[in-house]
Enzyme design. Sequence first.
Site: not given
Length: 737
Positions: A440, A461, A473, A511
């Site tokens: 991540s 991800h 992702e 993130n």
Amino acid sequence: MKGSRTKGTTTIEVGADGVALITLINPPVNALSSDDMELIYAALIPVLNSLKDSYEQALRRDDVKAIVITGAKGKFSGGADISSFEEVQEGKLNEPKPDFIISEVLGNTLEAAKKPSVAAIEGLALGGGLEVAMACHARISTPNAQLSLPELQLGLIPGFGGTQRLPRLVGITKALEMMLTSKPVKGEEAHALGLVDAVVSPNELLSTARQWALDIFERRRPWIASLYKTEKLDSLGEAREIFKFARAQAQKRAPNLLHPIVCINVVEHGIVSGPRAGLYKEFESFQELVHSDISKSLVHIFFALRGTTKVPGITDLGLVPRRVKKVAVLGGGLMGSGIATALILSNYPVILKEVNDQFLQAGIGRVRANLQSRVKKGKMTQEKFEKTMSLLKGSLDYESFKDVDMVIEAVIENVSLKQQIFSDLEKYCPPHCILASNTSTIDLNLIGKQTKSQDRIIGAHFFSPAHVMPLLEIVRTKQTSPQVIVDLLDVGKKIRKTPVLVGNCTGFAVNRMFFPYTQAAILLVEHGVDLYQIDRVITKFGMPMGPFRLADLVGFGVAIATGMQFVENFPERTYKSMLLPLMQEDKRGGETTFKGFYLYDDRRKAKPDPELRKYIEKARSISGVAVDPKLAKLPEKDIVEMIFFPVVNEACRVLAEGIAVKAADLDIASLMGMGFPPYRGGIMFWADSFGSKYIYSRLEEWSKTYGEFFEPCAFLAERGAKGAPLSSPVEQAKSRL
């Protein structure tokens, strides 16, 4: 505008039996559309000119006794042509005459015609498609046909008379449920409800519909106008109670949404004042909603979702996805077992590898529990459970990796461990095998540093829990081959994920964008804003939970580890606070330890903790921050802006650096990765509702008072100076993509 948009048509064939068969043709789902703007309902949902023309032709012809309407290639109609929605909302299409009501045309042309009509429904009858069918005098369906009125998903209400005809066919309660939830009903259920008159096999559909139409013409079957049916309607007193309950439920489920209440009001108006009055109310309400911010946001999301799989320079190269027959997953923890579950649910054979038998059995147990929960909820039969579990095989070595087409690594976030794994994979996997990492935060170039296979290394991800969360992702490096990207996009689609392609950097898109989210919240708390008020305001805004409740759910260990990545890579714009470490020192780790920013009981129910004040005061003294009296009574609007504008600022950097292909992808990433409310259109769409100039000036103002954490980036400054939208395309000299 006439002729500027080439759209569908209809065909008419008159048989020897005297039945005119009118077929809607507008691939892929026979959407209703029109070239003639005079026929656009409320400047939004077009009706087929051609359908009206064919219908009137059938009414004029002496050799036609009755009419059957169907759709080409096994699909009745997918409803409105949504591509006109954005054009209307952006003012690109002209307004129609205000007194033109399409539902009147349907009623006068179809329902009140002197010749009976029957809808022959196969495949889809959605939205306007179902409304056309309901204006016919009978409906015949195949068992697997799907019928629904999904307009509320676009911030609208049905606009072709659906709010008036559906309650009269299936009853008020079921009609409200179908409209408010947008859930389709299949042919058999539709028959039981009274929405269709018979269910037959696809082979018998047209012959049955033709005979049914002739039977109505010859009075062997009743000639019914659904708009005037009353036997399914409750008494007025009971109806009022149903509407009252429906309003309370809608308010509870979605307090920020207006259109569900509008839908209930329109249905009620038709029941109380009669169907004609209901049609006028439907028309007026639809026109108001089509220009509302919520509808604009939801229509934007509709297109943004479909746009994530279109990547310039990748998906336009004509590459065909290779078939992935077998997948290996490394690591049976929470993420690995979730990924394995998602794969076997879509019929991919999976090898789950762990370092020892104890961990392996625990991983397989997690997958089993994921599937058993589906059995418990009635979403899966025991037989299907056994069959799905049989696709999973455990392994403690790489011997069975000789014929896998893709490996997804999902071990702990440790660089040297991942490097070792990728070196091993290169040795044991076939040369075509895709080597994916579920990291991540860690740079993929670092992970693949010791391999010679950089062209097939890619990030996959997933978000936790991986078998539930819809976002995937897909992270590419400069070396990742387009073929590998196309392959993973295809796998993502097959396991029912929404893939968003992003470039390689710390935190990737989701993130990285949301690193400043919790930091902004902590900054406000240290400067004097009540912590629990922040969570209340952010939840009221539409997020599933506030930043502090989220930190408790994720766990402080994860929050601190990911936060450190941001601190290391972007030190100049990090708000450094000791609040989380101080709490963790005292064995507060979040929800799993029953103590975090909240206290938790055995059922994990959260309640505020008065002891939190001492940690905040200690963190404040370490940071050297003084309480700002202005922030003690900060308005809700300012709290929302101070929490989310730093997120917008980081999203602008992600866009400017070419980490994301387009702003709409960041909107989808914010929705599906962080729970940003869809009715606000995603983070960038929402930001554009304020304008770049306003956001720039606010961030600039706060940066002077509270430091460089709020400092607007160059991209935002440039857009703000011009007053240009943040979401307009970026000229990227050196795109990461």
